[in-house]
Design an enzyme around this catalytic site. Sequence first.
Site, PDB file in Angstrom:
ATOM      1  N   LYS A   7      -0.946 -10.852  -4.467  1.00 19.65           N
ATOM      2  CA  LYS A   7      -0.295 -11.717  -3.471  1.00 19.65           C
ATOM      3  C   LYS A   7      -0.966 -13.091  -3.458  1.00 19.65           C
ATOM      4  O   LYS A   7      -2.139 -13.211  -3.819  1.00 19.65           O
ATOM      5  CB  LYS A   7      -0.460 -11.100  -2.073  1.00 19.65           C
ATOM      6  CG  LYS A   7       0.417  -9.891  -1.802  1.00 19.65           C
ATOM      7  CD  LYS A   7       0.187  -9.389  -0.377  1.00 19.65           C
ATOM      8  CE  LYS A   7       1.009  -8.143  -0.086  1.00 19.65           C
ATOM      9  NZ  LYS A   7       2.454  -8.355  -0.109  1.00 19.65           N
ATOM     10  N   ARG A  66       6.239   2.124  -0.940  1.00 21.21           N
ATOM     11  CA  ARG A  66       7.243   3.150  -1.243  1.00 21.21           C
ATOM     12  C   ARG A  66       6.672   4.222  -2.164  1.00 21.21           C
ATOM     13  O   ARG A  66       7.145   5.353  -2.179  1.00 21.21           O
ATOM     14  CB  ARG A  66       8.515   2.504  -1.812  1.00 21.21           C
ATOM     15  CG  ARG A  66       8.359   1.832  -3.139  1.00 21.21           C
ATOM     16  CD  ARG A  66       9.484   0.861  -3.432  1.00 21.21           C
ATOM     17  NE  ARG A  66       9.303  -0.424  -2.740  1.00 21.21           N
ATOM     18  CZ  ARG A  66      10.176  -1.412  -2.756  1.00 21.21           C
ATOM     19  NH1 ARG A  66      11.287  -1.294  -3.434  1.00 21.21           N
ATOM     20  NH2 ARG A  66       9.928  -2.543  -2.120  1.00 21.21           N
TER      21      ARG A  66
HETATM   22  N1  BES Z   1       3.083  -4.704   2.664  1.00 27.38           N
HETATM   23  C1  BES Z   1       4.079  -5.450   1.999  1.00 27.38           C
HETATM   24  C2  BES Z   1       5.234  -5.857   2.905  1.00 27.38           C
HETATM   25  C3  BES Z   1       4.910  -6.800   4.029  1.00 27.38           C
HETATM   26  C4  BES Z   1       5.095  -8.162   3.872  1.00 27.38           C
HETATM   27  C5  BES Z   1       4.471  -6.330   5.241  1.00 27.38           C
HETATM   28  C6  BES Z   1       4.808  -9.009   4.891  1.00 27.38           C
HETATM   29  C7  BES Z   1       4.193  -7.189   6.277  1.00 27.38           C
HETATM   30  C8  BES Z   1       4.366  -8.537   6.105  1.00 27.38           C
HETATM   31  C9  BES Z   1       4.653  -4.636   0.848  1.00 27.38           C
HETATM   32  O1  BES Z   1       3.782  -3.752   0.233  1.00 27.38           O
HETATM   33  C10 BES Z   1       5.101  -5.617  -0.194  1.00 27.38           C
HETATM   34  O2  BES Z   1       4.284  -6.312  -0.697  1.00 27.38           O
HETATM   35  N2  BES Z   1       6.407  -5.623  -0.474  1.00 27.38           N
HETATM   36  C11 BES Z   1       6.951  -6.510  -1.428  1.00 27.38           C
HETATM   37  C12 BES Z   1       7.966  -5.747  -2.233  1.00 27.38           C
HETATM   38  C13 BES Z   1       8.472  -6.462  -3.442  1.00 27.38           C
HETATM   39  C14 BES Z   1       7.365  -6.662  -4.436  1.00 27.38           C
HETATM   40  C15 BES Z   1       9.594  -5.658  -4.045  1.00 27.38           C
HETATM   41  C16 BES Z   1       7.622  -7.680  -0.688  1.00 27.38           C
HETATM   42  O3  BES Z   1       8.178  -7.439   0.389  1.00 27.38           O
HETATM   43  O4  BES Z   1       7.501  -8.791  -1.159  1.00 27.38           O
HETATM   44 ZN    ZN Z   2       2.620  -4.680  -1.293  1.00 31.45          ZN
END
Ligand code: BES
Ligand code: ZN
Length: 494
Positions: free
Chosen positions: A273, A347
């Site tokens: 990230k 997931r």
């Molecule tokens: N934990 C994150 C989602 C999230 C984002 C929670 C912001 C709280 C605040 C999750 O694991 C994630 O990173 N999801 C990705 C999925 C994508 C790579 C398909 C996302 O939402 O960008």
């Molecule tokens: Zn994530």
Amino acid sequence: MEVIGKLQQAEVIIFGLYENNEQTFKTPCFQQVNAIESSLAEYVKAQSHFAEKKKVTVIPIMKGAHVKNVAFIGLGKKENISLRDLDECTAKVTKELKQRQFKHLTYCFDSFTGPDLSDEAVAVSLGESKVVAQYEYHGLKTDQDETASLHGEVVVCHANKDRIERGLHKGKAHAEGVCLARNLMNAPGNYMTPTHLAGEADALAERHDMACDILDKEELEKLGMGALLAVSAGSTEPPKMIVLKYQGKPEWDDVLAFVGKGLTFDSGGISLKPALNMHEMKMDMGGSAAVLGAMETIGHLKPKCNVLAVIPSSENMPSGSAIKPGDVITSLSGKTIEVKNTDAEGRLILADGITYAKQLGAQHLIDVATLTGAMMVALGKVSTGAITNRQSWMDQVLACSQEAREYLWQLPSFDPYQALLKSDVADLNNSPGRMGGAITAGLFLGAFAEDTPWVHLDIAGTAWTDKESERGTKGGTGVMSKTLANVAMQHADK
Ligand code: BES
Ligand code: ZN
Ligand code: ZN
């Protein structure tokens, strides 16, 4: 909070105040105070703004030997008040009086009830607000001044005292679940590791006489929890599968299972990230916090049903041993998954959590997770989003969310979305792209729920807040803890 039948002495007596003031003026509590300070009613009548919604007014009673102060919380128009408004009002007055250094609050119950507010609902609101409005996360600052917690009592003149007592107890039980969830979320990631989270679950089980089983890495390997193991592969913190069992019936049947994402820190892994706001990803165990919060409430309320809490817990870190984009893993269910993006890790661990819950006998499933940024884009930070494979089950969960005064909104799961989960090299892929990302993430989990009635709750937008409010502080909100607890109450044999 204690229920008493008559106002005896009070540091501050709190009245709800609707426009036109009549209901408040009629209460024996007010008449008692007005007998000491005879111009009080006249004064309040002249100050119509006292009744404006959420307005707090404190008036010292100069001649008061046994009642030292009167506080009013404006409730607005009587026919307009919702349960949610009432919650905000009861919390606001509690928080403000605490800030003004009051130590002991006395609420005049009869001044709060309204046409759409049952006695029980008012009692739940008062019991809950008294606890959530005081919530603070003490953190790890070394120069802390401990604030003492408030004492409170409720004067009930006309309503049924037993019913009020039950409502207050329920409100308090809900609030304790919410505060537990907030504490778990606000703890930093280097403290709240999977091992620590497991310890918290174990302590909860101990407090409420529930069974607790914590599977360590070797056991996960033996059972074949390939998805949870894959996510934790880059971290030096060992993963855990945490299981709590609450048995409220003689037989272990009709099992309701809550599966919570317990990702104690989400760096994204190799699909790292951006640095900005990455620190907030200590909240990625918000789903598990909601589940444990609900179990805390269930422990207090003891419904006659069977509840299983399943929490797959892991860190998501990049390293030489981490999973890589393009890797294919085998989940506990036997289904293979192409990991296109290591940041779509929630997931993966939930897939094994859901399968394990089914292996342990789950007949109704709800998973809760800070799963997708896409859900935040869809619904903002106001409403939790939901997906299901069984509309009747969703309808029950929606009804429970309304009773809990937590916003919840269903997203569609039409067939064509399923096609996006396909992979060229495995049964499923974990990252079908940005479009409809909140839905495809939910449906990925649905592939593991299979035919078991299942509801997915994505709290990515609602689990964390940057704003202080009447009912809470910045940070973890504990959202969905109350909804889940209500689902368990509704599931109980009456
Ligand atoms: N934990 C994150 C989602 C999230 C984002 C929670 C912001 C709280 C605040 C999750 O694991 C994630 O990173 N999801 C990705 C999925 C994508 C790579 C398909 C996302 O939402 O960008
Ligand atoms: Zn994530
Ligand atoms: Zn995550």
